[in-house]
Each structure stands twice: as structure tokens, then as C-alpha cells.
Design a protein around this motif. Structure first.
Motif, PDB file in Angstrom:
ATOM      1  N   SER A  82       0.839  -1.191   0.000  1.00  0.00           N
ATOM      2  CA  SER A  82       0.000   0.000   0.000  1.00  0.00           C
ATOM      3  C   SER A  82       0.877   1.244   0.000  1.00  0.00           C
ATOM      4  O   SER A  82       1.978   1.260   0.534  1.00  0.00           O
ATOM      5  CB  SER A  82      -0.934   0.008   1.204  1.00  0.00           C
ATOM      6  OG  SER A  82      -0.183   0.077   2.379  1.00  0.00           O
TER       7      SER A  82
ATOM      8  N   LEU B 154      -1.340   7.589   0.180  1.00  0.00           N
ATOM      9  CA  LEU B 154      -2.793   7.466   0.092  1.00  0.00           C
ATOM     10  C   LEU B 154      -3.436   7.199   1.440  1.00  0.00           C
ATOM     11  O   LEU B 154      -4.632   6.930   1.506  1.00  0.00           O
ATOM     12  CB  LEU B 154      -3.155   6.358  -0.898  1.00  0.00           C
ATOM     13  CG  LEU B 154      -2.696   6.588  -2.327  1.00  0.00           C
ATOM     14  CD1 LEU B 154      -3.088   5.414  -3.197  1.00  0.00           C
ATOM     15  CD2 LEU B 154      -3.259   7.868  -2.892  1.00  0.00           C
TER      16      LEU B 154
ATOM     17  N   LYS C 283      -7.032   8.545   2.488  1.00  0.00           N
ATOM     18  CA  LYS C 283      -7.707   8.982   1.260  1.00  0.00           C
ATOM     19  C   LYS C 283      -9.215   8.839   1.392  1.00  0.00           C
ATOM     20  O   LYS C 283      -9.971   9.755   1.054  1.00  0.00           O
ATOM     21  CB  LYS C 283      -7.191   8.173   0.072  1.00  0.00           C
ATOM     22  CG  LYS C 283      -7.916   8.434  -1.216  1.00  0.00           C
ATOM     23  CD  LYS C 283      -7.386   7.544  -2.313  1.00  0.00           C
ATOM     24  CE  LYS C 283      -8.242   7.647  -3.547  1.00  0.00           C
ATOM     25  NZ  LYS C 283      -7.819   6.727  -4.590  1.00  0.00           N
ATOM     26  N   LYS C 284      -9.658   7.694   1.893  1.00  0.00           N
ATOM     27  CA  LYS C 284     -11.095   7.435   2.021  1.00  0.00           C
ATOM     28  C   LYS C 284     -11.750   8.473   2.938  1.00  0.00           C
ATOM     29  O   LYS C 284     -12.800   9.028   2.618  1.00  0.00           O
ATOM     30  CB  LYS C 284     -11.305   6.025   2.561  1.00  0.00           C
ATOM     31  CG  LYS C 284     -12.752   5.641   2.692  1.00  0.00           C
ATOM     32  CD  LYS C 284     -12.882   4.225   3.233  1.00  0.00           C
ATOM     33  CE  LYS C 284     -14.336   3.896   3.470  1.00  0.00           C
ATOM     34  NZ  LYS C 284     -14.513   2.605   4.127  1.00  0.00           N
ATOM     35  N   TRP C 285     -11.118   8.768   4.061  1.00  0.00           N
ATOM     36  CA  TRP C 285     -11.671   9.741   5.001  1.00  0.00           C
ATOM     37  C   TRP C 285     -11.757  11.118   4.361  1.00  0.00           C
ATOM     38  O   TRP C 285     -12.752  11.815   4.498  1.00  0.00           O
ATOM     39  CB  TRP C 285     -10.812   9.791   6.269  1.00  0.00           C
ATOM     40  CG  TRP C 285     -11.314  10.786   7.255  1.00  0.00           C
ATOM     41  CD1 TRP C 285     -12.262  10.593   8.212  1.00  0.00           C
ATOM     42  CD2 TRP C 285     -10.924  12.156   7.368  1.00  0.00           C
ATOM     43  NE1 TRP C 285     -12.482  11.738   8.917  1.00  0.00           N
ATOM     44  CE2 TRP C 285     -11.663  12.730   8.412  1.00  0.00           C
ATOM     45  CE3 TRP C 285     -10.012  12.961   6.679  1.00  0.00           C
ATOM     46  CZ2 TRP C 285     -11.531  14.057   8.783  1.00  0.00           C
ATOM     47  CZ3 TRP C 285      -9.884  14.274   7.062  1.00  0.00           C
ATOM     48  CH2 TRP C 285     -10.637  14.810   8.103  1.00  0.00           C
ATOM     49  N   ARG C 286     -10.673  11.524   3.645  1.00  0.00           N
ATOM     50  CA  ARG C 286     -10.670  12.842   3.012  1.00  0.00           C
ATOM     51  C   ARG C 286     -11.772  12.944   1.961  1.00  0.00           C
ATOM     52  O   ARG C 286     -12.452  13.959   1.867  1.00  0.00           O
ATOM     53  CB  ARG C 286      -9.305  13.139   2.398  1.00  0.00           C
ATOM     54  CG  ARG C 286      -8.267  13.519   3.433  1.00  0.00           C
ATOM     55  CD  ARG C 286      -7.024  14.092   2.800  1.00  0.00           C
ATOM     56  NE  ARG C 286      -6.318  13.131   1.965  1.00  0.00           N
ATOM     57  CZ  ARG C 286      -5.378  12.316   2.402  1.00  0.00           C
ATOM     58  NH1 ARG C 286      -5.020  12.336   3.659  1.00  0.00           N
ATOM     59  NH2 ARG C 286      -4.776  11.484   1.579  1.00  0.00           N
ATOM     60  N   LEU C 287     -11.957  11.903   1.165  1.00  0.00           N
ATOM     61  CA  LEU C 287     -13.000  11.934   0.146  1.00  0.00           C
ATOM     62  C   LEU C 287     -14.388  11.960   0.775  1.00  0.00           C
ATOM     63  O   LEU C 287     -15.279  12.665   0.292  1.00  0.00           O
ATOM     64  CB  LEU C 287     -12.870  10.726  -0.794  1.00  0.00           C
ATOM     65  CG  LEU C 287     -11.666  10.753  -1.720  1.00  0.00           C
ATOM     66  CD1 LEU C 287     -11.589   9.459  -2.517  1.00  0.00           C
ATOM     67  CD2 LEU C 287     -11.721  11.945  -2.659  1.00  0.00           C
ATOM     68  N   GLU C 288     -14.605  11.213   1.842  1.00  0.00           N
ATOM     69  CA  GLU C 288     -15.895  11.197   2.527  1.00  0.00           C
ATOM     70  C   GLU C 288     -16.221  12.560   3.136  1.00  0.00           C
ATOM     71  O   GLU C 288     -17.388  12.919   3.270  1.00  0.00           O
ATOM     72  CB  GLU C 288     -15.907  10.130   3.618  1.00  0.00           C
ATOM     73  CG  GLU C 288     -15.977   8.714   3.077  1.00  0.00           C
ATOM     74  CD  GLU C 288     -15.820   7.672   4.170  1.00  0.00           C
ATOM     75  OE1 GLU C 288     -15.548   8.045   5.345  1.00  0.00           O
ATOM     76  OE2 GLU C 288     -15.958   6.478   3.855  1.00  0.00           O
ATOM     77  N   ASN C 289     -15.202  13.324   3.512  1.00  0.00           N
ATOM     78  CA  ASN C 289     -15.416  14.629   4.138  1.00  0.00           C
ATOM     79  C   ASN C 289     -15.284  15.784   3.152  1.00  0.00           C
ATOM     80  O   ASN C 289     -15.175  16.941   3.556  1.00  0.00           O
ATOM     81  CB  ASN C 289     -14.449  14.808   5.309  1.00  0.00           C
ATOM     82  CG  ASN C 289     -14.821  13.909   6.467  1.00  0.00           C
ATOM     83  OD1 ASN C 289     -15.870  14.092   7.073  1.00  0.00           O
ATOM     84  ND2 ASN C 289     -14.009  12.908   6.735  1.00  0.00           N
TER      85      ASN C 289
ATOM     86  N   TRP D 157      -8.181  14.339  -2.494  1.00  0.00           N
ATOM     87  CA  TRP D 157      -7.795  12.958  -2.203  1.00  0.00           C
ATOM     88  C   TRP D 157      -6.357  12.831  -1.731  1.00  0.00           C
ATOM     89  O   TRP D 157      -6.003  11.855  -1.092  1.00  0.00           O
ATOM     90  CB  TRP D 157      -8.077  12.055  -3.385  1.00  0.00           C
ATOM     91  CG  TRP D 157      -7.224  12.290  -4.584  1.00  0.00           C
ATOM     92  CD1 TRP D 157      -7.395  13.240  -5.531  1.00  0.00           C
ATOM     93  CD2 TRP D 157      -6.070  11.551  -4.961  1.00  0.00           C
ATOM     94  NE1 TRP D 157      -6.434  13.158  -6.475  1.00  0.00           N
ATOM     95  CE2 TRP D 157      -5.595  12.116  -6.155  1.00  0.00           C
ATOM     96  CE3 TRP D 157      -5.390  10.476  -4.422  1.00  0.00           C
ATOM     97  CZ2 TRP D 157      -4.472  11.646  -6.796  1.00  0.00           C
ATOM     98  CZ3 TRP D 157      -4.273  10.008  -5.074  1.00  0.00           C
ATOM     99  CH2 TRP D 157      -3.826  10.586  -6.250  1.00  0.00           C
TER     100      TRP D 157
END
Length: 127
Positions: free
Chosen positions: A23, A27, A30-36, A40
Motif C-alpha cells: 500500500s 494514500l 484517502k477514504k476519510w478525506r474523500l468522505e469529508n 484525495w
């Protein structure tokens, strides 16, 4: 029995030139930033990217850095393109509406030019 298996696994991992974790560290989150609703990568925009790094002691702003000038230019080009495309869509919609209205007028013209019933047929249609 577990020790030889562990040694084999360690040797196999050493033989590969790749790290154990595949990994990407960049990144992370990344998921948290996109959700908020954030970028990215975390460094695409924001105060750490857009604001100057320093200023003069008397309060004058520092000259913009090359990256800041480039990003500003890219944003201006993007805004110009968005306005241009929006105007193009508006023109297309106006032409489409005018074409539809013209087709409706042509249909009405054809209907008005059709032969009208006369005499007995006219009286029959009114009843």
C-alpha cells in the motif's frame, strides 16, 4: 514445526525485491478525506498550498511562488473553460427551442392550409 515455516517465509520475503506492504503511504486517509469533501491527496488545495509561506516584517506579502502562480493560472483557465462551455450549452438550447417552435409553426401552417369541410360535412362536424 512452526519455526521452519517461519524461516521459509522470511527467506521468501528476503528474496523478493519488493517491500512486504504494497500500500502507498501517500494514500493514507484517502477514504476519510474523500468522505469529508476534501482533496484525495491532502496537498492539492488549501491554506498550506495556497497561502504564502512567509511575509515581510512590515506586513507586505511575499512574492508568489512558481507553484502558486501555476495553480492560479490553471484555475483561471478552468473557470474560463467552464464559462465558455456553459455559454455554448445555452446557445445550443436556444437553437433547439427555436427549431422546436419553428416545427410547431410549420405543423400549424400545414393544418391551417388543409381543406376545410364544406356544406353537409360542416354541419355534421358541428353537431
Amino acid at each position: 514445526m512452526a519455526a521452519p515455516l517461519r524461516i521459509i517465509c522470511c527467506l521468501a520475503l528476503r528474496q523478493t525485491g519488493r517491500p512486504f506492504s504494497s500500500s502507498c503511504v501517500a494514500l493514507a486517509g484517502k477514504k476519510w478525506r474523500l468522505e469529508n469533501g476534501l482533496s484525495w491527496t491532502g496537498s492539492e488545495y488549501g491554506p498550506l498550498t495556497d497561502l504564502p509561506d512567509w511575509s515581510f516584517a512590515d506586513g507586505r506579502p511575499a512574492p508568489p511562488l512558481k507553484g502558486q502562480v501555476r495553480r492560479k493560472k490553471e484555475r483561471e483557465e478552468f473557470a474560463r473553460r467552464a464559462v465558455y462551455l456553459n455559454a455554448e450549452v445555452d446557445q445550443g438550447m436556444e437553437r433547439w427551442r427555436a427549431k422546436k417552435e419553428e416545427e410547431e409553426r410549420a405543423k400549424e401552417q400545414i393544418k391551417s392550409n388543409m381543406l376545410k369541410p364544406k356544406g353537409h360535412m360542416l354541419l355534421k362536424n358541428k353537431q
